[in-house]
Design a protein around this motif. Structure first.
Motif, short mmCIF file in Angstrom:
data_model
loop_
_atom_site.label_atom_id
_atom_site.label_comp_id
_atom_site.label_asym_id
_atom_site.label_seq_id
_atom_site.Cartn_x
_atom_site.Cartn_y
_atom_site.Cartn_z
N THR A 44 1.83 -16.85 55.97
CA THR A 44 2.61 -18.40 55.87
C THR A 44 2.70 -18.89 57.51
O THR A 44 2.69 -18.38 58.30
CB THR A 44 4.22 -18.17 55.67
N LEU A 45 2.59 -20.25 57.27
CA LEU A 45 2.89 -20.99 58.57
C LEU A 45 3.90 -22.21 58.05
O LEU A 45 3.65 -22.74 57.04
CB LEU A 45 1.62 -21.72 58.95
N LYS A 46 4.57 -22.70 59.13
CA LYS A 46 5.34 -23.66 58.95
C LYS A 46 4.94 -24.86 60.07
O LYS A 46 5.26 -24.52 61.16
CB LYS A 46 6.80 -23.51 58.81
N GLY A 64 -9.74 -11.60 53.21
CA GLY A 64 -9.31 -11.97 51.78
C GLY A 64 -7.88 -12.24 51.60
O GLY A 64 -7.39 -12.55 50.34
N ARG A 65 -7.40 -12.62 52.74
CA ARG A 65 -6.05 -13.36 52.64
C ARG A 65 -6.11 -14.57 52.34
O ARG A 65 -6.94 -15.38 52.37
CB ARG A 65 -5.03 -13.08 54.03
N VAL A 66 -4.69 -15.23 52.09
CA VAL A 66 -4.48 -16.62 51.57
C VAL A 66 -3.34 -17.25 52.73
O VAL A 66 -2.40 -16.78 52.64
CB VAL A 66 -4.03 -16.66 50.27
N LEU A 67 -3.73 -18.28 53.26
CA LEU A 67 -3.12 -19.10 54.17
C LEU A 67 -2.16 -20.08 53.38
O LEU A 67 -2.65 -21.06 52.91
CB LEU A 67 -3.85 -19.56 55.29
N VAL A 68 -0.86 -20.03 53.52
CA VAL A 68 0.01 -20.86 52.89
C VAL A 68 0.61 -21.73 53.98
O VAL A 68 1.38 -21.14 54.86
CB VAL A 68 1.27 -20.23 52.07
N LYS A 133 4.79 -19.23 62.55
CA LYS A 133 4.03 -18.19 62.01
C LYS A 133 4.85 -17.11 61.38
O LYS A 133 5.93 -16.73 61.69
CB LYS A 133 3.01 -17.52 63.06
N HIS A 134 4.27 -16.73 60.24
CA HIS A 134 4.99 -15.74 59.33
C HIS A 134 6.53 -15.77 59.10
O HIS A 134 7.23 -14.83 59.22
CB HIS A 134 4.69 -14.25 60.27
N VAL A 135 6.91 -16.97 58.78
CA VAL A 135 8.21 -17.26 58.39
C VAL A 135 8.12 -17.47 57.13
O VAL A 135 7.33 -17.91 56.39
CB VAL A 135 8.76 -18.11 59.23
N PRO A 136 9.24 -17.27 56.31
CA PRO A 136 9.73 -17.83 54.76
C PRO A 136 9.24 -19.26 54.98
O PRO A 136 9.78 -19.98 55.64
CB PRO A 136 11.06 -17.47 54.53
N VAL A 137 8.74 -19.83 53.90
CA VAL A 137 8.36 -21.31 53.91
C VAL A 137 8.89 -21.77 52.31
O VAL A 137 8.99 -20.74 51.29
CB VAL A 137 7.09 -21.53 53.92
N ASN A 138 9.46 -22.89 52.25
CA ASN A 138 9.86 -23.64 51.00
C ASN A 138 8.75 -24.59 50.57
O ASN A 138 8.67 -25.59 51.05
CB ASN A 138 11.06 -23.93 51.18
N VAL A 139 8.13 -24.20 49.42
CA VAL A 139 7.14 -25.12 48.88
C VAL A 139 7.69 -25.67 47.33
O VAL A 139 7.56 -25.03 46.39
CB VAL A 139 5.46 -24.44 48.66
N TRP A 140 8.14 -27.06 47.56
CA TRP A 140 8.64 -27.42 46.16
C TRP A 140 9.67 -26.68 45.82
O TRP A 140 9.61 -26.33 44.30
CB TRP A 140 7.52 -27.86 45.30
N GLY A 141 10.60 -25.97 46.33
CA GLY A 141 11.66 -25.01 45.73
C GLY A 141 11.16 -23.64 45.71
O GLY A 141 12.25 -23.04 44.94
N THR A 142 10.17 -23.31 45.88
CA THR A 142 9.66 -21.95 45.56
C THR A 142 9.78 -21.08 47.14
O THR A 142 8.95 -21.69 48.15
CB THR A 142 8.26 -21.69 44.95
N ILE A 143 10.49 -20.43 47.30
CA ILE A 143 10.30 -19.87 48.79
C ILE A 143 9.38 -18.56 48.74
O ILE A 143 9.11 -18.01 47.74
CB ILE A 143 11.64 -18.92 48.98
N ILE A 144 8.47 -18.67 49.68
CA ILE A 144 7.09 -17.73 49.89
C ILE A 144 7.53 -17.07 51.42
O ILE A 144 7.55 -17.74 52.28
CB ILE A 144 5.93 -18.55 49.73
#
Length: 166
Positions: A44-46, A64-68, A133-144
Motif C-alpha cells: 500500500t501507498l497513500k 508478483g505483488r500488487v501495488l494499491v 508507505k505500507h499504511v492502511p488505505v481507504n479505497v471508497w469505504g474499503t480499508i486495505i
C-alpha cells in the motif's frame, strides 16, 4: 497457475465474504493493461497528487505483488503513466490499483500488467515525495492493509485477509 475468477472466489468463500475477511471493492475502476485477471499480495501507498513514492516502490522487485495506491480519489492529475507501467512490468509487479488517475493509456495497455484506475488525465503529478508507505488505505469505504491479498478480473476486485483458493 491461472487466477481464479472473482465470482468463483465469492461463491466458494461465502462465509469469509459475510464476516468481512473478503471484501469487494466498489465497481468504480476502469480496466487497463494486458492482464485482465491478476492477483497477489498487496503493498500500500497513500499519496495525493504526487507520484514520487509510486516510482520508488515500482523500482523495487515486485515478486508478483500488487501495488494499491490511494490517491485520495483525485482526478486532477495522473499518478501512473506509461514509463511507470513499463517499470512495473520489468520489475515483476502483477498489477497496480490507483484510487486516482493514470495517463499514457495506450502505453499502459501495451504492458503485460493489470491496472485499475478511476480514469485518465494527461496532467502529470507533482514531484515532492510526500506520502506514506505500507499504511492502511481507504479505497471508497474499503480499508486495505499492506500484506493482504488482491484478486482482480473483469467482474471486479476482491481484497482478502489471506491468500485464497477456490
Amino acid at each position: 497457475m491461472a487466477n481464479p475468477a472473482t465470482s468463483e472466489i465469492c461463491d466458494a468463500n461465502h462465509a469469509l465474504v459475510t464476516n468481512g475477511d473478503v471484501r469487494v471493492l466498489q465497481p468504480i475502476f476502469q480496466i487497463y493493461g494486458q492482464c485482465r485477471a491478476f492477483s497477489g499480495p498487496i503493498v500500500t501507498l497513500k499519496v495525493f497528487e504526487d507520484n514520487v513514492l509510486v516510482r520508488d516502490m515500482l523500482e523495487t522487485p515486485g515478486d508478483g505483488r500488487v501495488l494499491v495506491v490511494d490517491g485520495g480519489e483525485s482526478r486532477r492529475c495522473a499518478l501512473v503513466g506509461g514509463n511507470l507501467g513499463q517499470l512495473a512490468q520489468n520489475m515483476g509487479w502483477a498489477g497496480i490499483i490507483v484510487n486516482g488517475c493514470i495517463r499514457d493509456v495506450d502505453e499502459i495497455n501495451a504492458c503485460d500488467l493489470g491496472v485499475r484506475a478511476l480514469g485518465s488525465n494527461p496532467l502529470k503529478s507533482s514531484k515532492k515525495g510526500h506520502g506514506e508507505k505500507h499504511v492502511p488505505v481507504n479505497v471508497w469505504g474499503t480499508i486495505i492493509h499492506d500484506g493482504e491479498w488482491l484478486y482482480a478480473d473483469t467482474d471486479g476486485v476482491l481484497i482478502s485477509k489471506t491468500q485464497l483458493s477456490v
